[in-house]
Design an enzyme around this catalytic site. Structure first.
Site, short mmCIF file in Angstrom:
data_model
loop_
_atom_site.label_atom_id
_atom_site.label_comp_id
_atom_site.label_asym_id
_atom_site.label_seq_id
_atom_site.Cartn_x
_atom_site.Cartn_y
_atom_site.Cartn_z
CB CYS A 189 88.36 17.56 9.82
SG CYS A 189 88.73 19.17 10.51
CG ASP A 207 82.82 15.58 0.88
OD1 ASP A 207 83.20 16.55 0.20
OD2 ASP A 207 83.20 15.37 2.05
CG HIS A 267 86.15 16.44 6.26
ND1 HIS A 267 85.23 17.17 6.97
CD2 HIS A 267 87.28 17.17 6.27
CE1 HIS A 267 85.78 18.31 7.38
NE2 HIS A 267 87.04 18.33 6.97
#
Ligand code: 7TS
Length: 415
Positions: free
Chosen positions: A373, A209, A132
């Site tokens: 994104c 993440d 991302h």
């Protein structure tokens, strides 16, 4: 030899669970809502919504500073949220749980404190090709600021990280690996345990993440041995505006604070300031108090849920949605990893994803379209966007059927 008899597995009570989420019984354009944009944000159970309004109605006060009862109660409830996060992640101590605005801020915090202090020109940060933007841009900013080298481990056609290439790119200069646990654009689950082991063997630290993984399975930062783990409350059935950075205490201790202001200091004079203890050293200013309390309500809700059943149900939904995709002429799934969570990203020959999104919306079906994104990974497939249906445990097989019925109608209109 006969196989041992397995106890029967109770089916997941999805209808009962759906009743906990008020928005799921609303209508959009006069049609019952089919919400398939869970990778963007999840819906909130009544328990979270009630915790937010109860806080504002009965407790609202600033924290860590008041002697009055409301302030003490607000502080206790906010800090109870931190303990709930610690338990959820199986972290060793609440000192290791920093409240942030979300995954994006958590990653920026690591880039601007740990990495800015520890990494010199020529040191390498290794990320994956399917990241991302939140796990790309902060490292580019660091590169531009101090000459850190940003390396990218490729994925294969299915959207799986190429582990042989990853190992080759992991060099003695790699100081940090920053890797998505689950790709929001493809749904691929990365083998983070293996990645962490390989990185540690080379002396590199690892940031995971976890924005897309927390809602799709249990996370144990102690077992994983990751150095940092970032996630957002709003993707875990909690409020927007609150997120978490887990970091190992010894790393956080050595890191300078990022933002300066109230609450992150012990003493201030015009000559110098002394920093507060962990975790507050990284929490300058008034935090999202209601958000921390709402996140606790979400974690309590999940703790009381049949989470194993929820995950089995979600897995079955993805399998069903994936199988039915074959019925749609010209549909191509983007992201066909063997290990996937909750995401069906696709394109249809000759049709623009945005048009599909609008026509699905007119039938009450919410999906996301565009680059999600994650522009670099879509470029890898020669695409500027996909349509994406993403699932949570409160979705049903009927939702999938309604999605395909709406898609068929959209294709008919656009043909
Ligand atoms: N990392 C991943 C893997 C994500 O999917 C997202 C958000 C983020 C980081 C950023 O999270 P935030 O809460 O700080 O914004 N992903 C998406 C998405 O797929 N659609 O909208 C947001």
């Amino acid at each position: 030899m006969t196989a041992p008899v397995q106890p029967p597995v109770a089916p997941f009570a999805v209808d009962k669970v759906r009743a906990d989420f008020p928005i799921l019984s609303t209508q959009v354009h006069g049609k019952p809502l089919v919400y398939l944009d869970n990778a963007a944000t999840t819906q909130k159970p009544r328990a979270v919504i009630d915790a937010l309004s109860r806080y504002y109605e009965t407790t609202n006060a600033n924290i860590h500073r008041g002697v009055h009862s409301l302030s003490q109660r607000a502080t206790d409830e906010f800090e109870a949220g931190r303990e709930a996060v610690r338990r959820f992640l199986n972290a060793g101590s609440t000192r290791e749980i920093i409240f942030t605005r979300g995954t994006t801020e958590s990653i920026n915090l690591v880039a601007q404190t740990y990495a800015r202090m520890q990494l010199k020109a020529g040191d390498e940060v290794l990320i994956g090709e399917a990241e991302h933007h939140a796990n790309i841009v902060p490292w580019q900013q660091l590169r531009d600021l101090q000459g850190v080298v940003l390396k990218v481990a490729p994925i294969n056609e299915a959207g799986e990280l190429d582990m042989a290439a990853f190992e080759r790119l992991l060099t003695a200069r790699t100081r940090l690996v920053a890797i998505g646990h689950v790709s929001n654009a493809l749904g691929s689950i990365n083998p983070v345990a293996q990645i962490i082991e390989l990185a540690h063997a080379r002396g590199a630290k690892v940031l995971v993440d976890g924005a897309q993984s927390v809602a799709h399975g249990p996370v144990d930062v102690t077992a994983l041995d990751c150095d940092f783990f970032a996630f957002s409350g709003h993707k875990l059935f909690g409020p927007t505006g609150i997120g978490v950075l887990y970091g190992k205490a010894e790393l956080l201790e050595a890191m300078p604070p990022w933002q300066g202001g109230g609450d992150m200091i012990r003493t201030v004079s015009f000559e110098r300031s002394e920093w507060n203890d962990l975790p507050w050293k990284f929490e300058a200013g008034t935090p999202d108090i209601a958000g921390g309390i709402g996140l606790k309500a979400a974690l309590d809700y999940l703790a009381a849920l049949d989470f194993d059943g929820a995950l089995r149900h979600e897995h079955a939904l993805l399998a069903y949605a994936t199988a039915r995709a074959a019925e749609v002429p010209g549909l191509r799934i983007i992201g066909t990893a063997r290990e996937k969570a909750g995401v069906l990203s696709f394109v249809i020959d000759g049709l623009h994803p945005q048009d599909l999104g609008v026509l699905l919306d007119s039938q009450g079906v919410a999906i996301r379209t565009g680059h999600h994104c994650a522009m670099p990974v879509l470029s890898r497939y020669g695409l500027s966007g996909t349509a994406r249906a993403s699932f949570a445990f409160y979705n049903t097989h009927e939702d999938v059927d309604r999605f395909y019925a709406a898609l068929a109608k959209a294709c008919q209109i656009l043909a």
